[in-house]
Design a protein around this motif. Structure first.
Motif, mmCIF file in Angstrom:
data_model
loop_
_atom_site.group_PDB
_atom_site.id
_atom_site.type_symbol
_atom_site.label_atom_id
_atom_site.label_comp_id
_atom_site.label_asym_id
_atom_site.label_seq_id
_atom_site.Cartn_x
_atom_site.Cartn_y
_atom_site.Cartn_z
ATOM 1 N N GLY A 69 -13.707 23.972 50.866
ATOM 2 C CA GLY A 69 -13.440 24.387 52.231
ATOM 3 C C GLY A 69 -12.142 25.179 52.347
ATOM 4 O O GLY A 69 -11.298 25.124 51.464
ATOM 5 N N ARG A 70 -12.016 25.888 53.454
ATOM 6 C CA ARG A 70 -10.785 26.664 53.690
ATOM 7 C C ARG A 70 -9.582 25.744 53.859
ATOM 8 O O ARG A 70 -8.454 26.142 53.620
ATOM 9 C CB ARG A 70 -10.948 27.529 54.951
ATOM 10 C CG ARG A 70 -12.023 28.586 54.841
ATOM 11 C CD ARG A 70 -12.035 29.511 56.047
ATOM 12 N NE ARG A 70 -12.353 28.838 57.302
ATOM 13 C CZ ARG A 70 -13.572 28.444 57.662
ATOM 14 N NH1 ARG A 70 -14.597 28.636 56.861
ATOM 15 N NH2 ARG A 70 -13.777 27.844 58.824
ATOM 16 N N HIS A 71 -9.843 24.524 54.315
ATOM 17 C CA HIS A 71 -8.752 23.577 54.535
ATOM 18 C C HIS A 71 -8.968 22.320 53.706
ATOM 19 O O HIS A 71 -10.045 21.726 53.745
ATOM 20 C CB HIS A 71 -8.655 23.209 56.019
ATOM 21 C CG HIS A 71 -8.507 24.402 56.897
ATOM 22 N ND1 HIS A 71 -7.379 25.195 56.887
ATOM 23 C CD2 HIS A 71 -9.365 24.974 57.770
ATOM 24 C CE1 HIS A 71 -7.539 26.188 57.741
ATOM 25 N NE2 HIS A 71 -8.730 26.075 58.291
ATOM 26 N N LYS A 72 -7.941 21.958 52.975
ATOM 27 C CA LYS A 72 -8.023 20.756 52.131
ATOM 28 C C LYS A 72 -7.346 19.588 52.828
ATOM 29 O O LYS A 72 -6.155 19.648 53.114
ATOM 30 C CB LYS A 72 -7.364 21.035 50.781
ATOM 31 C CG LYS A 72 -8.277 21.835 49.887
ATOM 32 C CD LYS A 72 -7.567 22.953 49.181
ATOM 33 C CE LYS A 72 -8.534 23.979 48.657
ATOM 34 N NZ LYS A 72 -8.851 25.051 49.615
ATOM 35 N N VAL A 73 -8.143 18.576 53.123
ATOM 36 C CA VAL A 73 -7.637 17.404 53.832
ATOM 37 C C VAL A 73 -7.472 16.257 52.835
ATOM 38 O O VAL A 73 -8.415 15.922 52.108
ATOM 39 C CB VAL A 73 -8.626 16.962 54.939
ATOM 40 C CG1 VAL A 73 -8.070 15.760 55.697
ATOM 41 C CG2 VAL A 73 -8.910 18.121 55.892
ATOM 42 N N HIS A 74 -6.272 15.702 52.782
ATOM 43 C CA HIS A 74 -6.013 14.548 51.939
ATOM 44 C C HIS A 74 -5.643 13.370 52.840
ATOM 45 O O HIS A 74 -4.736 13.490 53.668
ATOM 46 C CB HIS A 74 -4.845 14.816 50.970
ATOM 47 C CG HIS A 74 -5.168 15.849 49.941
ATOM 48 N ND1 HIS A 74 -4.524 17.056 49.866
ATOM 49 C CD2 HIS A 74 -6.081 15.841 48.951
ATOM 50 C CE1 HIS A 74 -5.042 17.755 48.860
ATOM 51 N NE2 HIS A 74 -5.981 17.038 48.289
ATOM 52 N N LEU A 108 -17.992 25.372 54.911
ATOM 53 C CA LEU A 108 -16.847 25.595 54.015
ATOM 54 C C LEU A 108 -15.535 25.599 54.799
ATOM 55 O O LEU A 108 -14.635 26.389 54.524
ATOM 56 C CB LEU A 108 -16.997 26.902 53.211
ATOM 57 C CG LEU A 108 -18.217 26.993 52.293
ATOM 58 C CD1 LEU A 108 -18.220 28.316 51.543
ATOM 59 C CD2 LEU A 108 -18.267 25.830 51.316
ATOM 60 N N LYS A 109 -15.473 24.722 55.801
ATOM 61 C CA LYS A 109 -14.247 24.631 56.596
ATOM 62 C C LYS A 109 -13.299 23.588 56.009
ATOM 63 O O LYS A 109 -12.119 23.844 55.825
ATOM 64 C CB LYS A 109 -14.599 24.270 58.041
ATOM 65 C CG LYS A 109 -13.412 24.250 58.973
ATOM 66 C CD LYS A 109 -13.853 24.045 60.407
ATOM 67 C CE LYS A 109 -12.670 23.982 61.344
ATOM 68 N NZ LYS A 109 -13.069 23.665 62.708
ATOM 69 N N PHE A 110 -13.828 22.390 55.720
ATOM 70 C CA PHE A 110 -12.981 21.315 55.199
ATOM 71 C C PHE A 110 -13.501 20.769 53.872
ATOM 72 O O PHE A 110 -14.709 20.634 53.677
ATOM 73 C CB PHE A 110 -12.937 20.139 56.183
ATOM 74 C CG PHE A 110 -12.222 20.427 57.466
ATOM 75 C CD1 PHE A 110 -10.859 20.681 57.483
ATOM 76 C CD2 PHE A 110 -12.909 20.430 58.674
ATOM 77 C CE1 PHE A 110 -10.192 20.938 58.676
ATOM 78 C CE2 PHE A 110 -12.253 20.694 59.871
ATOM 79 C CZ PHE A 110 -10.887 20.949 59.877
ATOM 80 N N SER A 111 -12.557 20.437 52.988
ATOM 81 C CA SER A 111 -12.841 19.611 51.819
ATOM 82 C C SER A 111 -11.989 18.372 51.994
ATOM 83 O O SER A 111 -10.831 18.466 52.408
ATOM 84 C CB SER A 111 -12.451 20.324 50.523
ATOM 85 O OG SER A 111 -13.319 21.396 50.279
ATOM 86 N N LEU A 112 -12.574 17.209 51.705
ATOM 87 C CA LEU A 112 -11.886 15.947 51.951
ATOM 88 C C LEU A 112 -11.648 15.196 50.645
ATOM 89 O O LEU A 112 -12.556 15.105 49.804
ATOM 90 C CB LEU A 112 -12.739 15.098 52.903
ATOM 91 C CG LEU A 112 -12.254 13.693 53.233
ATOM 92 C CD1 LEU A 112 -10.881 13.721 53.898
ATOM 93 C CD2 LEU A 112 -13.270 12.983 54.127
ATOM 94 N N GLU A 113 -10.439 14.687 50.486
ATOM 95 C CA GLU A 113 -10.099 13.860 49.320
ATOM 96 C C GLU A 113 -9.227 12.698 49.791
ATOM 97 O O GLU A 113 -8.521 12.828 50.790
ATOM 98 C CB GLU A 113 -9.286 14.663 48.289
ATOM 99 C CG GLU A 113 -9.963 15.892 47.725
ATOM 100 C CD GLU A 113 -11.021 15.576 46.683
ATOM 101 O OE1 GLU A 113 -11.100 14.412 46.246
ATOM 102 O OE2 GLU A 113 -11.791 16.492 46.336
ATOM 103 N N THR A 114 -9.267 11.604 49.031
ATOM 104 C CA THR A 114 -8.294 10.547 49.255
ATOM 105 C C THR A 114 -7.273 10.613 48.116
ATOM 106 O O THR A 114 -7.593 11.080 47.025
ATOM 107 C CB THR A 114 -8.961 9.150 49.270
ATOM 108 O OG1 THR A 114 -9.673 8.967 48.058
ATOM 109 C CG2 THR A 114 -9.883 8.987 50.459
#
Ligand code: FES
Length: 150
Positions: A69-74, A108-114
């Motif tokens: 995604g364009r934005h990577k969220v952790h 493809l807006k967000f990719s999420l990870e912990t």
């Protein structure tokens, strides 16, 4: 990513195999992932075997072989954040984005990870988006913060 753009990046680095890593980083940075077509073009232009390129692409965490995604969220799930409600933040983000950790949404807006600790435990629970720390999150604040990203 268009093949012409891959060619431009290769050109920028003088088409030299010694610049392979930088070329791959540029493609990753611009495209958010390394497509098979882009890597095949790099392999062909630099006369570097695909096996070597694949080895590099899988070795470094900076590279992705699937669309991101364009934005990577952790979301930090470390102890300090966990005891302050990180699970509720993760639940909220999963609901707002429709994805689980390790996934990317269809737009493809967000990719999420912990992650286990972002090094700013006093701000917990913490959510990081594209490197920007959002501290002292609540489900409402997390939901609002995500809405500010296009
Ligand atoms: S445990 Fe979350 S920032 Fe350290």
């Amino acid at each position: 990513m268009e093949i012409e753009r891959v060619d431009q990046i290769i050109e920028k680095h003088h088409g030299e195999a010694i610049n392979l890593l930088q070329i791959m980083l540029d493609i990753q940075s611009e495209n958010n992932w390394l497509s098979k077509q882009a890597l095949a073009r790099v392999s062909e232009k630099l006369s570097v075997p695909m096996t070597r390129i694949q080895h590099i692409a899988t070795f470094y965490k900076a590279f992705s072989l699937v669309p991101k995604g364009r934005h990577k969220v952790h979301i930090c799930m470390g102890t300090a954040c966990h005891v302050r409600g990180a699970t509720r933040i993760l639940d909220t983000v999963e609901e707002a984005t429709g994805i689980k950790p390790g996934e990317t949404d269809l737009d493809l807006k967000f990719s999420l990870e912990t992650v286990n600790c972002l090094g700013c435990c006093a701000l917990g629970p913490v959510m990081e988006v594209d490197g920007k720390v959002h501290g002292k999150m609540s489900p409402v604040k997390a939901s609002k913060a995500l809405k500010t990203y296009e």
